[in-house]
Design a protein around this motif. Structure first.
Motif, PDB file in Angstrom:
ATOM      1  N   THR A 351       0.809  -1.222   0.000  1.00 17.92           N
ATOM      2  CA  THR A 351       0.000   0.000   0.000  1.00 17.92           C
ATOM      3  C   THR A 351       0.839   1.268   0.000  1.00 17.92           C
ATOM      4  N   ARG A 352       2.103   1.174   0.404  1.00 17.25           N
ATOM      5  CA  ARG A 352       2.968   2.357   0.558  1.00 17.25           C
ATOM      6  C   ARG A 352       2.317   3.392   1.471  1.00 17.25           C
ATOM      7  N   ASP A 353       1.676   2.889   2.494  1.00 14.03           N
ATOM      8  CA  ASP A 353       0.941   3.754   3.423  1.00 14.03           C
ATOM      9  C   ASP A 353       1.781   3.948   4.676  1.00 14.03           C
ATOM     10  N   GLY A 354       2.268   5.182   4.885  1.00 12.28           N
ATOM     11  CA  GLY A 354       3.077   5.473   6.053  1.00 12.28           C
ATOM     12  C   GLY A 354       2.332   6.211   7.143  1.00 12.28           C
ATOM     13  N   ARG A 355       1.012   6.334   7.024  1.00 14.01           N
ATOM     14  CA  ARG A 355       0.232   7.050   8.030  1.00 14.01           C
ATOM     15  C   ARG A 355      -0.089   6.157   9.218  1.00 14.01           C
ATOM     16  N   GLU A 356      -0.411   6.804  10.340  1.00 11.41           N
ATOM     17  CA  GLU A 356      -0.857   6.057  11.511  1.00 11.41           C
ATOM     18  C   GLU A 356      -2.345   5.735  11.374  1.00 11.41           C
ATOM     19  N   HIS A 357      -2.711   4.543  11.823  1.00 10.81           N
ATOM     20  CA  HIS A 357      -4.103   4.094  11.749  1.00 10.81           C
ATOM     21  C   HIS A 357      -4.570   3.700  13.150  1.00 10.81           C
ATOM     22  N   HIS A 358      -5.594   4.407  13.630  1.00  6.14           N
ATOM     23  CA  HIS A 358      -6.175   4.094  14.933  1.00  6.14           C
ATOM     24  C   HIS A 358      -7.643   3.670  14.816  1.00  6.14           C
ATOM     25  N   LEU A 359      -8.199   3.774  13.605  1.00  4.52           N
ATOM     26  CA  LEU A 359      -9.553   3.294  13.354  1.00  4.52           C
ATOM     27  C   LEU A 359      -9.478   1.916  12.701  1.00  4.52           C
ATOM     28  N   LEU A 360     -10.334   1.017  13.140  1.00  9.78           N
ATOM     29  CA  LEU A 360     -10.312  -0.353  12.661  1.00  9.78           C
ATOM     30  C   LEU A 360     -11.136  -0.509  11.385  1.00  9.78           C
ATOM     31  N   ASP A 361     -10.739  -1.486  10.575  1.00 13.38           N
ATOM     32  CA  ASP A 361     -11.505  -1.836   9.385  1.00 13.38           C
ATOM     33  C   ASP A 361     -12.606  -2.828   9.739  1.00 13.38           C
ATOM     34  N   ARG A 362     -13.707  -2.742   9.006  1.00 11.38           N
ATOM     35  CA  ARG A 362     -14.650  -3.856   9.023  1.00 11.38           C
ATOM     36  C   ARG A 362     -14.088  -4.913   8.085  1.00 11.38           C
ATOM     37  N   PRO A 363     -14.077  -6.186   8.472  1.00 15.03           N
ATOM     38  CA  PRO A 363     -13.439  -7.203   7.626  1.00 15.03           C
ATOM     39  C   PRO A 363     -13.933  -7.203   6.188  1.00 15.03           C
ATOM     40  N   ARG A 364     -15.195  -6.872   5.957  1.00 11.88           N
ATOM     41  CA  ARG A 364     -15.722  -6.871   4.600  1.00 11.88           C
ATOM     42  C   ARG A 364     -15.069  -5.811   3.728  1.00 11.88           C
ATOM     43  N   ASN A 365     -14.529  -4.766   4.345  1.00 12.23           N
ATOM     44  CA  ASN A 365     -13.915  -3.683   3.574  1.00 12.23           C
ATOM     45  C   ASN A 365     -12.469  -3.962   3.194  1.00 12.23           C
ATOM     46  N   ALA A 366     -11.943  -5.111   3.579  1.00 10.62           N
ATOM     47  CA  ALA A 366     -10.611  -5.554   3.155  1.00 10.62           C
ATOM     48  C   ALA A 366     -10.747  -6.995   2.669  1.00 10.62           C
ATOM     49  N   PRO A 367     -11.378  -7.202   1.507  1.00  6.75           N
ATOM     50  CA  PRO A 367     -11.716  -8.568   1.077  1.00  6.75           C
ATOM     51  C   PRO A 367     -10.519  -9.492   0.939  1.00  6.75           C
ATOM     52  N   VAL A 368      -9.416  -9.011   0.370  1.00  8.16           N
ATOM     53  CA  VAL A 368      -8.270  -9.892   0.148  1.00  8.16           C
ATOM     54  C   VAL A 368      -7.639 -10.284   1.476  1.00  8.16           C
ATOM     55  N   ARG A 369      -7.488  -9.326   2.374  1.00 13.52           N
ATOM     56  CA  ARG A 369      -6.931  -9.636   3.694  1.00 13.52           C
ATOM     57  C   ARG A 369      -7.823 -10.628   4.442  1.00 13.52           C
ATOM     58  N   THR A 370      -9.121 -10.381   4.428  1.00 12.34           N
ATOM     59  CA  THR A 370     -10.054 -11.280   5.098  1.00 12.34           C
ATOM     60  C   THR A 370     -10.011 -12.667   4.482  1.00 12.34           C
ATOM     61  N   PRO A 415      -7.809 -24.312   1.015  1.00  9.46           N
ATOM     62  CA  PRO A 415      -7.525 -22.878   1.213  1.00  9.46           C
ATOM     63  C   PRO A 415      -7.847 -22.022  -0.004  1.00  9.46           C
ATOM     64  N   VAL A 416      -7.630 -22.559  -1.215  1.00  7.72           N
ATOM     65  CA  VAL A 416      -7.947 -21.792  -2.423  1.00  7.72           C
ATOM     66  C   VAL A 416      -9.445 -21.556  -2.524  1.00  7.72           C
ATOM     67  N   ILE A 417     -10.221 -22.604  -2.272  1.00  9.92           N
ATOM     68  CA  ILE A 417     -11.687 -22.461  -2.337  1.00  9.92           C
ATOM     69  C   ILE A 417     -12.175 -21.489  -1.268  1.00  9.92           C
ATOM     70  N   VAL A 418     -11.678 -21.634  -0.047  1.00  9.53           N
ATOM     71  CA  VAL A 418     -12.101 -20.754   1.040  1.00  9.53           C
ATOM     72  C   VAL A 418     -11.710 -19.308   0.744  1.00  9.53           C
ATOM     73  N   PHE A 419     -10.517 -19.111   0.188  1.00 14.65           N
ATOM     74  CA  PHE A 419     -10.085 -17.751  -0.173  1.00 14.65           C
ATOM     75  C   PHE A 419     -11.065 -17.104  -1.143  1.00 14.65           C
ATOM     76  N   GLU A 420     -11.425 -17.829  -2.203  1.00 14.93           N
ATOM     77  CA  GLU A 420     -12.298 -17.253  -3.216  1.00 14.93           C
ATOM     78  C   GLU A 420     -13.703 -17.018  -2.668  1.00 14.93           C
ATOM     79  N   VAL A 421     -14.219 -17.958  -1.874  1.00 11.87           N
ATOM     80  CA  VAL A 421     -15.558 -17.784  -1.293  1.00 11.87           C
ATOM     81  C   VAL A 421     -15.578 -16.583  -0.344  1.00 11.87           C
ATOM     82  N   ALA A 422     -14.554 -16.471   0.524  1.00 12.83           N
ATOM     83  CA  ALA A 422     -14.513 -15.357   1.469  1.00 12.83           C
ATOM     84  C   ALA A 422     -14.368 -14.019   0.747  1.00 12.83           C
TER      85      ALA A 422
END
Length: 539
Positions: A351-370, A415-422
């Motif tokens: 992401t090249r993101d150097g900012r501080e983060h104190h607010l949490l993500d909802r898992p749905r808003n980060a699909p690949v990470r989730t 894991p591949v199937i679960v990744f794509e479904v999630a």
């Protein structure tokens, strides 16, 4: 004249600054959310482990010297056992409350590691590991790894047949190390297996070295939590620059104190009801015996599953035999855990993101990470099944060979199937959120418009709900470039990685359209408007 208590407080404050420290720290604000209590379960179960462990050290004898058992458990009368086994039997049958304390200690260890797993998954799925908390993530990972290691050491101390089988398992793993495996085995066991030194050495590691390092990591972890301030979920009035919640003293401290006794009570109740590690049922360890259905504690099932389902490959290299059937799982286990430790730095690099983060993500808003987290959990569960393939085969009347091949195939496929479904699940939830923001919530009231069309009335979302659905940031994917970073950026944050959230301009345009429709129908009232009947949600 000041009272004695006040004079003592003034004396202490003048030398260590307790008042100034308390004044600046005791009113610190902590946000309130049920998921934050997962970390507290880790802390409180660790305290229970320490307290019960100190008590057990008063009676346990970490020696492999042989004695003849003559305790109250009649089936073992006259058998030669180690002093470690004999003292554990003494604790279980002759020390008042000894068996309960043993079981509390063991159950607390299981709860501690399970809580750390779930706590780290909460941190992972919500993105709480981002700057400035990468180091704290490493501290948490270190606590998890050391907790698993220390659990194995403690599990092995009674020197019973079940734990001895686990030690024999570790001996085989050590012997698989190329070139130096035999030397490591002789050094670890003090001679040929089982030797006479392994239990005393595990005891020193279990009660002194590893807990000391864990205590240091725990203190550092809590200090950084206190220093960086606690993360919080997005909501009205919550930003990266503030914390909305309750003060540490008295509100949060009172709740934490009550929760400590609740966690301790539940562990004690489980320990009193459910028997765990009944060493008298297995008997003392004998190198020529293996207990039927020997299973490690669940957190080591991942490693055992890898060993059990790996083909028994061997190759000769420069006169040395490499036992790949053991060596590859031995290397794969820390590699998979290492990827978990390194993930915060990998995501920051993408992401090249150097900012501080104190607010949490909802898992749905980060699909690949989730999806990655879900795939890792599925991989763990598949290998856990592999670690108990004999029990699954016997209890479900299945072929052991079929179970082994199912786990081998599932290791790569599941894991591949679960990744794509999630991932697709998260994208679907994002589209639903976008529809709610643009059109409001469904009321279930259907109205007929003057020109004959039927439409459902939609009520506007509250300001708090609207803020929750739109407060998240969406990183921009790399526009071009064939580098690995650019390709990963497009995969994580491109069209297949997120759904663009509704912009204020889109919301204003649709609000005007809905208001016009509501005026035509005359049925919208004060809290609803006529909605579209079909597929305009994503337009």
């Amino acid at each position: 004249m000041a009272g004695r208590g006040e004079r003592i407080a003034d004396w202490a404050d003048g030398r260590v600054g307790l008042h100034r420290l308390a004044r600046s720290s005791m009113r610190k604000i902590f946000p309130d959310h049920w998921s934050f209590m997962l970390g507290e379960i880790c802390l409180y179960s660790f305290v229970v482990i320490i307290l019960t462990g100190v008590w057990l050290t008063l009676f346990f004898k970490p020696s492999m010297a042989e004695v003849v058992y003559d305790g109250p458990y009649v089936p073992l009368h006259g058998q030669r056992v180690s002093e470690a086994f004999d003292s554990t039997m003494h604790i279980s049958f002759e020390v008042r409350g000894g068996l309960l304390i043993r079981q509390i200690h063991h159950w607390a260890a299981l709860v501690f590691i399970a809580a750390m797993f779930v706590h780290m998954m909460r941190v992972f799925f919500t993105g709480a590991f981002r700057k400035p908390r990468e180091v704290n993530w490493l501290f948490g990972f270190g606590l998890l790894f050391l907790g698993m290691l220390d659990g194995f050491f403690g599990y092995s101390l009674p020197d019973d047949l079940l734990s001895g089988t686990g030690i024999r398992f570790i001996e085989g793993v050590v012997l698989s190390v190329p070139v130096v495996g035999t030397y490591l085995q002789m050094f670890l066991f003090g001679g040929e297996f089982p030797g006479t030194d392994i239990i005393p050495r595990f005891y020193s590691l279990h009660v002194l070295l590893v807990p000391g390092v864990m205590l240091g990591l725990l203190v550092a972890h809590l200090v950084l939590v206190f220093f960086h301030k606690h993360t919080q979920f997005a909501g009205p009035g919550r930003t990266n620059d503030n914390v909305v919640g309750m003060p540490l003293l008295p509100v949060y401290l009172a709740k934490a104190g009550g929760f400590f006794f609740l966690v301790s009570g539940v562990i004690a109740a489980v320990a009193a009801i459910a028997s765990i590690n009944p060493i008298w049922a297995f008997g003392p360890y004998r190198p020529d015996q293996v207990s039927t259905g020997a299973q490690p504690d669940w957190y080591m099932g991942f490693a055992e599953g890898l060993i059990r389902v790996m083909p028994g490959w061997e190759i000769d290299v420069w006169g040395h035999t490499l036992v790949l059937g053991v060596l590859i799982p031995f290397l794969l286990f820390p590699a998979v855990l290492g990827l978990i430790a390194a993930y915060p730095f990998v995501e920051a690099w993408i992401t090249r993101d150097g900012r501080e983060h104190h607010l949490l993500d909802r898992p749905r808003n980060a699909p690949v990470r989730t999806a990655l987290g879900a795939a890792w959990i599925s991989l763990y569960l598949v290998t856990l099944v592999g670690g108990g393939n004999d029990l699954f085969a016997t209890h479900l009347h299945l072929s052991l060979n079929a179970m082994t091949w199912a786990v081998r195939i599932g290791f790569f496929v599941v894991p591949v199937i679960v990744f794509e479904v999630a991932r697709r699940w998260c994208l679907g939830l994002q589209r639903r959120d976008r529809d709610l923001v643009l059109h409001g919530r469904e009321t279930g009231i259907v109205t007929k418009l003057p020109h004959g069309e039927y439409a459902e009335l939609h009520a506007p979302l509250s300001a708090a709900r609207l803020h929750t659905l739109t407060a998240h940031e969406q990183p921009r994917p790399a526009a071009e470039g064939g580098s690995l970073r650019a390709r990963l950026s497009r995969a994580c944050f491109g069209e297949g990685g997120q759904v663009a959230k509704a912009t204020p301009r889109e919301r204003a345009r649709l609000a005007e359209a809905h208001a016009g429709r509501a005026g035509i129908s005359g049925h919208a009232g004060g809290d609803g408007h006529a909605g579209h009947a079909g597929g305009a949600a994503g337009q």
